[in-house]
Design a protein around this motif. Structure first.
Motif, mmCIF file in Angstrom:
data_model
loop_
_atom_site.group_PDB
_atom_site.id
_atom_site.type_symbol
_atom_site.label_atom_id
_atom_site.label_comp_id
_atom_site.label_asym_id
_atom_site.label_seq_id
_atom_site.Cartn_x
_atom_site.Cartn_y
_atom_site.Cartn_z
ATOM 1 N N GLN A 178 0.866 -1.177 0.000
ATOM 2 C CA GLN A 178 0.000 0.000 0.000
ATOM 3 C C GLN A 178 0.901 1.225 0.000
ATOM 4 O O GLN A 178 1.572 1.532 0.989
ATOM 5 C CB GLN A 178 -0.897 0.005 1.244
ATOM 6 C CG GLN A 178 -1.941 1.115 1.270
ATOM 7 C CD GLN A 178 -3.072 0.850 0.282
ATOM 8 O OE1 GLN A 178 -3.399 -0.298 -0.003
ATOM 9 N NE2 GLN A 178 -3.653 1.927 -0.242
ATOM 10 N N GLU A 182 -2.530 3.973 -3.372
ATOM 11 C CA GLU A 182 -2.577 2.887 -4.351
ATOM 12 C C GLU A 182 -1.995 1.605 -3.758
ATOM 13 O O GLU A 182 -1.214 1.642 -2.803
ATOM 14 C CB GLU A 182 -1.798 3.266 -5.620
ATOM 15 C CG GLU A 182 -2.314 4.513 -6.319
ATOM 16 C CD GLU A 182 -3.685 4.311 -6.929
ATOM 17 O OE1 GLU A 182 -4.015 3.153 -7.269
ATOM 18 O OE2 GLU A 182 -4.427 5.308 -7.071
ATOM 19 N N TYR A 184 0.043 -2.042 -4.840
ATOM 20 C CA TYR A 184 0.845 -2.660 -5.886
ATOM 21 C C TYR A 184 1.327 -4.027 -5.416
ATOM 22 O O TYR A 184 1.616 -4.218 -4.226
ATOM 23 C CB TYR A 184 2.046 -1.780 -6.241
ATOM 24 C CG TYR A 184 1.659 -0.367 -6.593
ATOM 25 C CD1 TYR A 184 1.251 -0.038 -7.866
ATOM 26 C CD2 TYR A 184 1.674 0.632 -5.612
ATOM 27 C CE1 TYR A 184 0.882 1.261 -8.193
ATOM 28 C CE2 TYR A 184 1.314 1.929 -5.916
ATOM 29 C CZ TYR A 184 0.911 2.243 -7.206
ATOM 30 O OH TYR A 184 0.540 3.513 -7.511
ATOM 31 N N ALA A 204 2.114 4.854 -10.068
ATOM 32 C CA ALA A 204 1.492 6.095 -10.527
ATOM 33 C C ALA A 204 2.555 7.174 -10.655
ATOM 34 O O ALA A 204 3.657 7.054 -10.125
ATOM 35 C CB ALA A 204 0.404 6.520 -9.551
#
Length: 451
Positions: A178, A182, A184, A204
């Motif tokens: 986290q 976002e 991943y 991002a």
């Protein structure tokens, strides 16, 4: 008139010096089977290490965690000059080179719960663990000012997050990071360094990120021998709890003294490492160095195992054999009871057999039981044998008491760690004193010892 052969035979039967020479020769001869026994112990210990290594490789070896780290690609240009024959001048061209910048977190907080487990294969046993590790912290500014790289040459939309580990196959869960708002997923990729690397997909766009960027993730990993971390945070805090009772804190940093607790139920420890305590900064350009030498953590050590105890016991074999033969020699000299060299040799072999009994029994029972069984068997055998050759009760009882005291003394020494040398030296000093004052009773000028 006695023949020469008869004179030599009488000399060996009646001379104190001759008997001491013969017993000394037997003692040296007994070092050969004692050496074979020591080789057997080392061979079994080596086999144990091989089996444990096989178990650990399948379960998971030592774990070292290095990260998380933000990796940002950027462009640089190499100027090349070529000579133009037409214009008779040099033309400048620029070749684009892709490099990477690596940014370490500002804060890193690691919490690890380590649950130990014992795996068996045949008569061998290995201690392994499963660690639940939670990592959280914050990344701060991603600063390229030291390189003077233009903003347009920084490829923010291809930034990734890295986590390196020495034990990729030990990971038991999918690692979802986290990062800010976002999430991943880390995936493995090939790395020529000794560590395996887990890398996220494209992140991002990080351009314009100046405030703290929080992150958190959980990793469940199998390992053995040790669990260690590299303090990549400008402020790194690590807490570790485990049910293992014999930790060894090692590496470049030790846990805070006031926080360290060790008991039969397990241990807990806390570390705090600041950037000022390290010899590296918070960002790297072009390549990420191997910082394994800065790792710290805990090894789950196994207290002295049975093979180590047996090997330590065998080191006192020379003393046991020498003192026992000396006791029989003193009895023979003082009492004038004849003891044949073959009988000395049989007594010595019985003493050597103690170690083969000890190692074979200890592979199936705990060391104390194995030691008691082997000791009682050998002491009982030698005492019974001495009763047949010494022809009375007094001397066999002396043999029984001497051997029991010797084996009890050796057992106490091998249980000690810090005071083994001290206790051993004092014990040998006392034994030497007893032998010295006992030998005063011998009339060394009288060589007629009888049959």
């Amino acid at each position: 008139m006695e023949t020469k052969k008869q004179k030599i035979g009488n000399w060996f039967r009646t001379s104190i010096s001759a008997k001491m020479f013969v017993v000394g020769f037997i003692f040296l001869l007994l070092l050969i089977p004692l050496g074979f026994v020591k080789d057997l112990i080392r061979e079994r210990e080596t086999r144990q290490a091989e089996v444990i290594q096989e178990i650990n490789e399948k379960w998971g070896n030592e774990v070292v965690l290095y990260g998380p780290i933000i990796k940002v690609p950027y462009k640089t240009y190499i100027e090349e000059k070529t000579f133009d024959e037409k214009t008779k001048s040099f033309l400048k061209t620029y070749q684009e080179v892709l490099n990477h910048a690596y940014f370490l977190p500002k804060t890193l907080d690691i919490t690890s719960e380590v649950t130990s487990k014992q795996l068996e294969r045949g008569i061998y046993e290995s201690v392994v663990y499963t660690a639940d590790v939670d990592m959280k912290g914050k990344f701060s500014d991603f600063d390229f000012s030291t390189l003077d790289v233009p903003e347009e040459d920084i490829i923010w939309d291809r930034a990734t997050l890295l986590l390196q580990t020495s034990n990729l196959k030990g990971i038991r869960n999918e690692i979802n990071v986290q990062l800010h708002t976002e999430e991943y997923t880390l995936k493995p990729r090939f790395d020529e360094a000794f560590m395996s690397t887990l890398e996220s997909g494209f992140l991002a766009d990080l351009s314009g990120t100046t405030s703290d960027t929080p992150f958190s993730f959980h990793i469940k990993i199998n390992g053995s021998a040790a669990l260690r971390f590299i303090p990549v945070g400008a402020e790194t805090s690590v807490s570790m709890h485990s049910d293992w009772h014999s930790p060894s804190f090692n590496g470049n940093y030790l846990p805070n003294d006031e926080s360290k607790k060790i008991s039969a139920q397990g241990f807990e420890a806390y570390w705090t490492v600041l950037e000022t305590n390290r010899q590296f900064g918070q960002q790297f350009f072009n390549h990420l160095p191997n910082l394994d030498k800065f790792a710290f953590g805990t090894s789950l050590i196994v207290p002295i195992d049975d093979y180590q105890k047996t090997e330590r016991t065998s080191k006192y074999g020379i003393m046991i054999i020498g003192l026992t033969l000396l006791v029989f020699l003193l009895i023979q000299i003082i009492s004038k009871i004849a003891i044949h060299p073959f009988q000395y040799f049989m007594i010595g072999l019985a003493l050597v057999m103690f170690y083969t009994l000890l190692i074979s029994i200890s592979e199936h029972q705990n060391f104390l039981i194995a030691y008691v069984i082997a000791g009682v068997a050998v002491v009982g055998l030698i005492t019974a044998y001495s009763k047949t050759i010494l022809k009375n009760r007094k001397f066999p009882l002396l043999i029984l008491g001497s051997l029991t005291a010797l084996y009890a003394f050796i057992f106490v020494i091998i249980q000690l760690e810090n005071y083994a040398l001290l206790v051993g030296s004092i014990g040998l000093f006392i034994i030497l004193g007893i032998v010295m004052f006992t030998s005063k009773k011998i009339d060394w000028s009288n060589t007629d010892l009888g049959e």
